[in-house]
Write an enzyme that holds these catalytic residues in place. Structure first.
Site, PDB file in Angstrom:
ATOM      1  N   TYR A  56      14.880  47.072  19.851  1.00  0.00           N
ATOM      2  CA  TYR A  56      13.556  46.484  19.506  1.00  0.00           C
ATOM      3  C   TYR A  56      14.089  45.994  17.829  1.00  0.00           C
ATOM      4  CZ  TYR A  56       8.901  45.213  18.556  1.00  0.00           C
ATOM      5  OH  TYR A  56       7.844  44.490  18.024  1.00  0.00           O
ATOM      6  N   PHE A 108      10.331  14.575  12.645  1.00  0.00           N
ATOM      7  CA  PHE A 108      10.475  14.981  14.029  1.00  0.00           C
ATOM      8  C   PHE A 108       8.945  15.089  14.727  1.00  0.00           C
ATOM      9  CE2 PHE A 108      10.865  16.793  18.038  1.00  0.00           C
ATOM     10  CZ  PHE A 108      11.658  15.817  19.008  1.00  0.00           C
ATOM     11  N   ASP A 109       8.417  14.665  15.724  1.00  0.00           N
ATOM     12  CA  ASP A 109       7.252  14.651  16.222  1.00  0.00           C
ATOM     13  C   ASP A 109       6.556  15.895  16.264  1.00  0.00           C
ATOM     14  OD1 ASP A 109       9.000  13.035  17.755  1.00  0.00           O
ATOM     15  OD2 ASP A 109       7.927  13.287  19.353  1.00  0.00           O
ATOM     16  N   ASP A 199      16.010  20.044   8.198  1.00  0.00           N
ATOM     17  CA  ASP A 199      15.601  20.125   9.517  1.00  0.00           C
ATOM     18  C   ASP A 199      17.105  19.898  10.088  1.00  0.00           C
ATOM     19  OD1 ASP A 199      15.208  20.029  12.165  1.00  0.00           O
ATOM     20  OD2 ASP A 199      13.427  18.753  11.940  1.00  0.00           O
ATOM     21  N   ALA A 201      18.837  20.690  12.814  1.00  0.00           N
ATOM     22  CA  ALA A 201      18.959  20.738  14.115  1.00  0.00           C
ATOM     23  C   ALA A 201      20.364  20.168  14.632  1.00  0.00           C
ATOM     24  CB  ALA A 201      17.842  19.984  15.079  1.00  0.00           C
ATOM     25  N   LYS A 242      20.286  22.575  19.902  1.00  0.00           N
ATOM     26  CA  LYS A 242      21.299  21.352  19.712  1.00  0.00           C
ATOM     27  C   LYS A 242      22.518  21.833  19.340  1.00  0.00           C
ATOM     28  CE  LYS A 242      16.605  19.321  19.468  1.00  0.00           C
ATOM     29  NZ  LYS A 242      15.655  20.177  19.699  1.00  0.00           N
ATOM     30  N   HIS A 433       2.308  10.692  26.331  1.00  0.00           N
ATOM     31  CA  HIS A 433       3.611  10.334  26.992  1.00  0.00           C
ATOM     32  C   HIS A 433       3.768  11.444  28.052  1.00  0.00           C
ATOM     33  CE1 HIS A 433       4.822  12.047  23.333  1.00  0.00           C
ATOM     34  NE2 HIS A 433       5.985  12.537  23.915  1.00  0.00           N
TER      35      HIS A 433
HETATM   36  N1  F0G Z   1      13.628  18.951  14.597  1.00  0.00           N
HETATM   37  C1  F0G Z   1      14.460  18.238  15.153  1.00  0.00           C
HETATM   38  C2  F0G Z   1      15.179  17.230  14.457  1.00  0.00           C
HETATM   39  C3  F0G Z   1      14.338  17.783  16.736  1.00  0.00           C
HETATM   40  O1  F0G Z   1      14.953  16.821  17.201  1.00  0.00           O
HETATM   41  C4  F0G Z   1      13.646  18.659  17.525  1.00  0.00           C
HETATM   42  C5  F0G Z   1      13.536  18.773  18.917  1.00  0.00           C
HETATM   43  C6  F0G Z   1      12.603  19.733  16.733  1.00  0.00           C
HETATM   44  C7  F0G Z   1      12.883  19.663  15.270  1.00  0.00           C
HETATM   45  C8  F0G Z   1      12.019  20.866  17.489  1.00  0.00           C
HETATM   46  O2  F0G Z   1      12.882  21.940  18.147  1.00  0.00           O
HETATM   47  O3  F0G Z   1      12.322  21.634  20.502  1.00  0.00           O
HETATM   48  O4  F0G Z   1      13.554  23.445  19.704  1.00  0.00           O
HETATM   49  O5  F0G Z   1      11.131  23.261  19.182  1.00  0.00           O
HETATM   50  N2  F0G Z   1      13.878  17.879  19.626  1.00  0.00           N
HETATM   51  C9  F0G Z   1      13.957  17.592  21.053  1.00  0.00           C
HETATM   52  C10 F0G Z   1      14.335  16.215  21.519  1.00  0.00           C
HETATM   53  C11 F0G Z   1      12.869  18.236  21.716  1.00  0.00           C
HETATM   54  O6  F0G Z   1      14.656  15.934  22.637  1.00  0.00           O
HETATM   55  O7  F0G Z   1      14.797  15.423  20.420  1.00  0.00           O
HETATM   56  P1  F0G Z   1      12.462  22.512  19.379  1.00  0.00           P
END
Ligand code: F0G
Length: 441
Positions: A56, A108-109, A199, A201, A242, A433
């Site tokens: 833990y 990102f969204d 960010d 990823a 990623k 979507h």
């Molecule tokens: N930042 C970037 C640039 C991303 O592409 C994503 C996720 C996230 C943050 C969020 O990360 O999914 O681990 O919570 N992108 C995916 C995509 C979902 O299909 O581009 P997460």
């Protein structure tokens, strides 16, 4: 991977209400929906899974992971989370709020949604030309530094909670950010006292693009370039699904101890104890290994080349794409490909349905279904772009899969003028979507 007949696919698509999120993965032949969490782990990562220490608190796996992140980024404070959006939620819950701004090359969204949920206003300042899809500039992921300076002067540095550089820029074509742009942003942020986060990823893909496209970086390793990128910022948030080559995971890494203390408090509330943060010990082992493997330049060369190969194949069939091809994905410009289908009839969604019907290929719409908005006066505001993202999972598909995707586009291109659009039958207010129901016109 599932083989289906054309007749079966039509039935499946109708049942899914022309929304590919509703299709079972077993009914998809080649899945280009996302590159997130869909990669294949290496034998080395799987053996790491076997070594996972599931204590833990203070698990050995945590320290292995912490060292990997410190070696990569140079940041001292390492906080694991279950995926990228958890990092975003934590960041904006102590740094942000009403009256504050988060500025980025493009959020990102989920980053945008987490910022807005905290009351923070988001501002995207992509470089000029980023929306000019036909022009193949090398670093279309850059931020517009003049616009950034203007924003700081107008709003005052204190109102800006954070500047986030998304590397590579997923929302606008998977395009890389140059080191020279990062250096400028870093100096602007440092002189104004604004925290700068990456960010990250897709940091390794971004580093490799710098190596092959930016003057002065040819002889540096991807690891050295990545380290330089991180050195220009104050910390990072990562979706490890990623470029850490794992199916689930993420982290925050920082130098600021005060921020780290606050982040860990929120972490305990929602994710778990600071040495596992929403993950199992074995996941931490796999991430530690993935963060090193991803910087193998033979892998990166194959990765970037194979995405470009897909893009080149589509261009040969006259399919317009965002140029140049991105690192993790090729983005088809559906507005240009299907000019006879207006945005209100969802050209990009129409195209992904056609891809599925033709061959069981699944992609994602980045257009009016995702970003279209109802106006307060009852009218309708379409998205600024109609794209289809073909995201390539890591270490999964071979050249023959990609050749097949190109061949399918060739067939569709020949009959594209006969295609007609879709209409929405039912859709929720937010993130429509994912669950919207559609019907052919
Ligand atoms: N930042 C970037 C640039 C991303 O592409 C994503 C996720 C996230 C943050 C969020 O990360 O999914 O681990 O919570 N992108 C995916 C995509 C979902 O299909 O581009 P997460």
């Amino acid at each position: 991977m599932g083989f289906t007949t054309g007749k079966e696919r039509l039935r499946i698509l109708r049942k899914a209400n022309y929304n590919l999120f509703n299709i079972r993965a077993e009914h998809v032949l080649i899945d280009l929906l996302t590159d997130s969490g869909t990669g294949a782990m290496s034998a080395e990562q799987w053996s790491g899974i076997m070594r996972g220490d599931e204590s833990y608190a203070g698990a050995k796996s945590y320290y292995t992971f912490e060292k990997a992140v410190r070696d990569l980024t140079g940041y001292r404070e390492v906080i694991p989370v279950h995926q990228g959006r958890a990092a975003e939620r934590i960041l904006f819950s102590f740094n942000g709020g009403p009256g504050k701004i988060s500025v980025s090359n493009s959020h990102f969204d989920t980053t945008r949604a987490n910022a807005e949920a905290s009351g923070t206003r988001v501002v995207d300042l992509p470089a000029k030309g980023a929306l000019d899809f036909d022009v193949p500039e090398p670093f279309k992921g850059d931020i517009d530094t003049n616009a950034l300076k203007k924003l700081i002067t107008e709003k005052g540095p204190k109102s800006i909670a954070v500047c986030i550089m998304t590397v590579t820029n997923n929302s606008l074509g998977g395009q890389p950010v140059s080191m020279s742009n990062l250096k400028k942003v870093s100096s602007i942020c440092r002189s104004s006292g604004i925290p700068l986060l990456l960010d990250c990823a897709r940091f390794a893909e971004n580093a490799y693009f710098i190596k092959i496209r930016e003057k002065g970086y040819r002889s540096k390793t991807a690891a050295q370039i990545a380290k330089e990128m991180f050195s220009l910022a104050d910390g990072c948030m990562m979706s490890a699904k990623k470029d850490a080559l794992v199916n689930m995971g993420g982290f925050i890494a920082l130098n600021n101890r005060k921020w780290a203390l606050k982040a860990r408090q929120i972490l305990i509330l929602g994710e778990g104890f600071p040495t596992y943060g929403g993950l199992a010990g074995r996941d931490l082992e796999a991430m530690a290994i993935g963060l090193r493997e991803v910087l193998d330049e033979k892998y990166l060369q194959y990765r970037i080349r194979s995405t470009a190969y897909l893009g080149e194949g589509l261009l040969r069939h006259g399919v317009p794409i965002v140029r140049p091809p991105g690192g993790h994905a090729v983005y088809v410009n559906a507005r240009k490909f299907l000019p006879h289908i207006p945005p209100g009839q969802f050209p990009a969604q129409t195209l992904i349905c056609e891809l599925y019907l033709e061959a069981g290929i699944r992609a994602v719409e980045i257009g009016t279904l995702m970003f279209g908005r109802k106006k307060p006066d009852g009218g309708f505001l379409p998205a600024p772009m109609e794209l289809v993202r073909l995201a390539v999972p890591r270490r999964v598909y071979t050249q023959s899969h990609i050749d097949f995707v190109i061949e399918v586009f060739g067939k569709i291109a020949k009959r594209k003028n006969k295609m007609s659009g879709l209409k929405v039958v039912e859709a929720p207010e937010m993130l429509a979507h994912f669950t919207a129901k559609l019907k052919p016109l």
